[in-house]
Design a protein around this motif. Structure first.
Motif, PDB file in Angstrom:
ATOM      1  N   TYR A  59      -5.958   1.869  37.439  1.00 56.47           N
ATOM      2  CA  TYR A  59      -6.550   0.622  36.963  1.00 56.47           C
ATOM      3  C   TYR A  59      -8.068   0.770  37.037  1.00 56.47           C
ATOM      4  O   TYR A  59      -8.614   1.244  38.038  1.00 56.47           O
ATOM      5  CB  TYR A  59      -6.090  -0.547  37.835  1.00 56.47           C
ATOM      6  CG  TYR A  59      -6.905  -1.814  37.658  1.00 56.47           C
ATOM      7  CD1 TYR A  59      -6.604  -2.724  36.654  1.00 56.47           C
ATOM      8  CD2 TYR A  59      -7.994  -2.076  38.480  1.00 56.47           C
ATOM      9  CE1 TYR A  59      -7.355  -3.879  36.487  1.00 56.47           C
ATOM     10  CE2 TYR A  59      -8.755  -3.229  38.316  1.00 56.47           C
ATOM     11  CZ  TYR A  59      -8.436  -4.121  37.326  1.00 56.47           C
ATOM     12  OH  TYR A  59      -9.192  -5.253  37.153  1.00 56.47           O
ATOM     13  N   VAL A 106      -6.363 -10.917  37.034  1.00 55.95           N
ATOM     14  CA  VAL A 106      -5.446  -9.900  36.510  1.00 55.95           C
ATOM     15  C   VAL A 106      -4.238  -9.800  37.427  1.00 55.95           C
ATOM     16  O   VAL A 106      -4.365  -9.794  38.659  1.00 55.95           O
ATOM     17  CB  VAL A 106      -6.142  -8.523  36.444  1.00 55.95           C
ATOM     18  CG1 VAL A 106      -5.127  -7.408  36.192  1.00 55.95           C
ATOM     19  CG2 VAL A 106      -7.204  -8.505  35.357  1.00 55.95           C
ATOM     20  N   LEU A 123      -1.052  -7.143  37.752  1.00 56.70           N
ATOM     21  CA  LEU A 123      -0.456  -5.888  37.295  1.00 56.70           C
ATOM     22  C   LEU A 123       0.733  -5.561  38.190  1.00 56.70           C
ATOM     23  O   LEU A 123       0.583  -5.431  39.409  1.00 56.70           O
ATOM     24  CB  LEU A 123      -1.493  -4.755  37.355  1.00 56.70           C
ATOM     25  CG  LEU A 123      -0.978  -3.322  37.157  1.00 56.70           C
ATOM     26  CD1 LEU A 123      -0.274  -3.159  35.813  1.00 56.70           C
ATOM     27  CD2 LEU A 123      -2.140  -2.327  37.276  1.00 56.70           C
ATOM     28  N   LEU A 140      -0.891  -5.469  26.216  1.00 58.99           N
ATOM     29  CA  LEU A 140      -0.182  -4.373  26.867  1.00 58.99           C
ATOM     30  C   LEU A 140       0.709  -3.698  25.837  1.00 58.99           C
ATOM     31  O   LEU A 140       1.435  -4.363  25.088  1.00 58.99           O
ATOM     32  CB  LEU A 140       0.675  -4.899  28.023  1.00 58.99           C
ATOM     33  CG  LEU A 140       1.512  -3.855  28.777  1.00 58.99           C
ATOM     34  CD1 LEU A 140       0.611  -2.870  29.514  1.00 58.99           C
ATOM     35  CD2 LEU A 140       2.456  -4.534  29.760  1.00 58.99           C
ATOM     36  N   ASN A 190      -3.819  -2.026  26.207  1.00 62.02           N
ATOM     37  CA  ASN A 190      -3.751  -2.058  27.674  1.00 62.02           C
ATOM     38  C   ASN A 190      -5.058  -2.569  28.268  1.00 62.02           C
ATOM     39  O   ASN A 190      -5.678  -1.936  29.119  1.00 62.02           O
ATOM     40  CB  ASN A 190      -3.420  -0.663  28.214  1.00 62.02           C
ATOM     41  CG  ASN A 190      -2.127  -0.105  27.643  1.00 62.02           C
ATOM     42  OD1 ASN A 190      -1.173  -0.844  27.430  1.00 62.02           O
ATOM     43  ND2 ASN A 190      -2.104   1.185  27.369  1.00 62.02           N
ATOM     44  N   SER A 217      -5.730 -10.344  26.125  1.00 62.85           N
ATOM     45  CA  SER A 217      -4.773  -9.664  26.989  1.00 62.85           C
ATOM     46  C   SER A 217      -3.786  -8.906  26.125  1.00 62.85           C
ATOM     47  O   SER A 217      -3.143  -9.489  25.246  1.00 62.85           O
ATOM     48  CB  SER A 217      -4.035 -10.683  27.874  1.00 62.85           C
ATOM     49  OG  SER A 217      -3.080 -10.046  28.689  1.00 62.85           O
ATOM     50  N   PHE A 223       1.245  -6.861  32.787  1.00 69.38           N
ATOM     51  CA  PHE A 223      -0.215  -6.748  32.827  1.00 69.38           C
ATOM     52  C   PHE A 223      -0.768  -7.927  32.046  1.00 69.38           C
ATOM     53  O   PHE A 223      -0.756  -7.939  30.823  1.00 69.38           O
ATOM     54  CB  PHE A 223      -0.654  -5.417  32.216  1.00 69.38           C
ATOM     55  CG  PHE A 223      -2.139  -5.127  32.325  1.00 69.38           C
ATOM     56  CD1 PHE A 223      -2.793  -5.181  33.543  1.00 69.38           C
ATOM     57  CD2 PHE A 223      -2.870  -4.765  31.193  1.00 69.38           C
ATOM     58  CE1 PHE A 223      -4.151  -4.897  33.646  1.00 69.38           C
ATOM     59  CE2 PHE A 223      -4.222  -4.478  31.282  1.00 69.38           C
ATOM     60  CZ  PHE A 223      -4.862  -4.543  32.509  1.00 69.38           C
ATOM     61  N   LEU A 229      -5.108   1.529  32.768  1.00 70.40           N
ATOM     62  CA  LEU A 229      -5.142   0.149  32.274  1.00 70.40           C
ATOM     63  C   LEU A 229      -6.519  -0.426  32.617  1.00 70.40           C
ATOM     64  O   LEU A 229      -7.021  -0.227  33.727  1.00 70.40           O
ATOM     65  CB  LEU A 229      -4.036  -0.689  32.924  1.00 70.40           C
ATOM     66  CG  LEU A 229      -2.642  -0.585  32.289  1.00 70.40           C
ATOM     67  CD1 LEU A 229      -2.098   0.835  32.345  1.00 70.40           C
ATOM     68  CD2 LEU A 229      -1.665  -1.537  32.978  1.00 70.40           C
ATOM     69  N   ILE A 278      -2.491  -6.394  42.246  1.00 74.13           N
ATOM     70  CA  ILE A 278      -1.762  -5.228  41.757  1.00 74.13           C
ATOM     71  C   ILE A 278      -0.600  -4.947  42.700  1.00 74.13           C
ATOM     72  O   ILE A 278      -0.790  -4.837  43.917  1.00 74.13           O
ATOM     73  CB  ILE A 278      -2.676  -3.991  41.666  1.00 74.13           C
ATOM     74  CG1 ILE A 278      -3.812  -4.237  40.669  1.00 74.13           C
ATOM     75  CG2 ILE A 278      -1.875  -2.750  41.270  1.00 74.13           C
ATOM     76  CD1 ILE A 278      -4.840  -3.107  40.614  1.00 74.13           C
ATOM     77  N   VAL A 308       6.705  -3.170  32.836  1.00 71.02           N
ATOM     78  CA  VAL A 308       5.347  -3.331  33.346  1.00 71.02           C
ATOM     79  C   VAL A 308       4.819  -4.713  32.961  1.00 71.02           C
ATOM     80  O   VAL A 308       5.020  -5.176  31.831  1.00 71.02           O
ATOM     81  CB  VAL A 308       4.418  -2.232  32.781  1.00 71.02           C
ATOM     82  CG1 VAL A 308       2.966  -2.455  33.249  1.00 71.02           C
ATOM     83  CG2 VAL A 308       4.906  -0.850  33.222  1.00 71.02           C
TER      84      VAL A 308
END
Length: 435
Positions: free
Chosen positions: A199, A156, A158, A104, A90, A102, A115, A170, A189, A113
């Motif tokens: 986060y 990022v 999310l 998840l 994560n 990266s 991310f 995360l 996000i 989800v």
């Protein structure tokens, strides 16, 4: 009379970088449109701060970076900062201009989800990104937001689906260790209805020999009943000017919690704002700042109430030493119609040397009668009576002073949702105050 505006980046470079990453056409067009606007817009007007006197043209060039497969492939000084996540679970890592790692967990992927790098999300989840990108911080708000919209890199994305509750934080890490490399991450996000997520990120760098700019924007979209905790530590070197704008739009019964550690060594602008759009929405912001050497800082925490029975609480604590100067703005704005809103704010600043200065500016802007609002602000030196009390217990003056300062900052440090990162922030505070 008109003044020619020379931008730190050209149209050809922006278009070339976008095409080299195979970005969707809408994103390329957004970037180019923002760049055109940047040449026409003014710098943001900050309280008692003249940004036109700062060195802010070193945005660098887009430089691709090689991907890594695990955290320990980073240089040791950065690797240590992520000792909580050596397996890379994560986690997103951006190095200079690009995301290099990266990951998840599969169980979160199965729940829907998302991310990943914002650049990659713009291609894989184009509709979702396009719907929310630059809705909290507009791309044409001012020159800095327009420039950022034109050149942002890595970043990022999310997304937490409806009713999904994520207990484990995360993490993201943004690293700058190459001269003249563009370093402008964008964080987006989106927490859908009744979801929750924590986060945490760290923004850090090695020493540079030339003046450079970190241009960062974070947008947090909190849907009805959702909750987002956003914790961030900024620890950039002296030659990097940090321009960071964070903003949340919070809908009905949603909550956003900010925990921000401003631990840079160079000049910095930090703006953390919550737009409480829905009834019953809430914001809690805690900001800690340590200024050293000849830093110039402008730190703003703001809550704008539109929703009925909305609540905001803002706490800023800062310690200033050497010849550092800072403006700390706390702004509570309650709009007409936001009945039963409640806004509280506190700014407290410790001056640790005769030439240090920290101005605390609490502001209440209220356009509605049936509300509650309050503020408290103080700026002064370490309490001598407290020092004498500790010395009477056999503690040296130096150690007594440190204990009081750490005790003053600790309530915010302790809010970091990951124990090891809380310890990291404590260590950074100790280094800054003890140097």
């Amino acid at each position: 009379m008109t003044t020619e505006i020379i931008l730190p980046v050209g149209r050809e470079a922006v278009e070339s970088a976008s095409k080299s990453k195979n970005e969707p056409q809408w994103l390329t067009e957004l970037r180019l449109s923002a760049l055109d606007k940047a040449g026409q817009l003014e710098l943001p007007k900050l309280e008692k701060t003249r940004l036109d006197r700062w060195k802010m043209d070193g945005y660098g060039e887009y430089k691709p970076a090689a991907a890594i497969s695990q955290v320990n492939e980073l240089p040791e000084e950065f690797n240590q900062m992520l000792q909580t996540n050596q397996e890379g679970h994560n986690l997103i890592v951006q190095r200079n201009s690009a995301v290099v790692l990266s990951h998840l967990a599969s169980e979160l992927q199965e729940q829907g989800v998302i991310f990943m790098s914002l650049e990659e999300a713009a291609k894989q989840h184009s509709d979702l990104v396009q719907k929310h990108l630059f809705t909290a911080v507009k791309s044409d708000e001012h020159k800095l937001s327009a420039l950022h919209a034109a050149i942002w890199n890595g970043g990022v994305f999310l997304y937490v689906p409806k009713n999904v509750q994520i207990d484990i934080p995360l993490q993201a890490m943004f690293v700058h260790d190459e001269e003249q490399a563009a370093f402008s991450p964008h964080i987006l996000i989106v927490a859908d209805e009744n979801s929750s997520v924590k986060y945490v990120d760290v923004v850090t760098s090695t020493e540079t020999t030339s003046a450079q700019v970190h241009s960062g924007i974070a947008e947090v979209i909190v849907k009805p009943g959702a909750k987002v905790t956003f914790a961030s530590i900024h620890h950039l070197s002296k030659e990097i000017t940090d321009l960071s704008f964070r903003r949340a739009i919070v809908e009905k019964d949603g909550q956003v919690e900010w925990i921000v550690g401003e631990m840079n060594y160079g000049n910095a602008v930090s703006d953390t704002t919550s737009i409480l759009k829905g009834s019953g929405s809430a914001s809690d912001a805690k900001v800690i700042c340590v200024g050293t050497n000849d830093q110039k800082l402008n730190v703003t925490t703001k809550a704008v109430h539109f929703g009925k029975s909305s609540n905001s609480d803002m706490i800023t604590r800062a310690a200033m030493r050497d010849e550092a100067t800072a403006i700390f703005n706390g702004i509570t704005k309650i709009e007409k119609g936001a009945t039963h809103a409640n806004g509280e704010q506190t700014e407290r600043v410790l001056m640790l040397s005769p030439k240090a200065r920290g101005d605390a500016n609490p502001m209440l802007l209220i356009d509605e009668d049936d509300v509650k609002a309050g503020h408290a602000a103080s700026a002064g030196q370490v309490n001598k009576e407290q020092i004498y009390y500790l010395m009477s217990r056999g503690i040296s003056r130096e150690q007594a002073t440190k204990l009081i300062i750490y005790g003053f900052l600790e309530p915010i440090v302790a809010e970091i949702p990951i124990k090891e990162l809380e310890e990291l922030l404590s260590n950074i505070v100790e280094r800054k105050l003890g140097q």
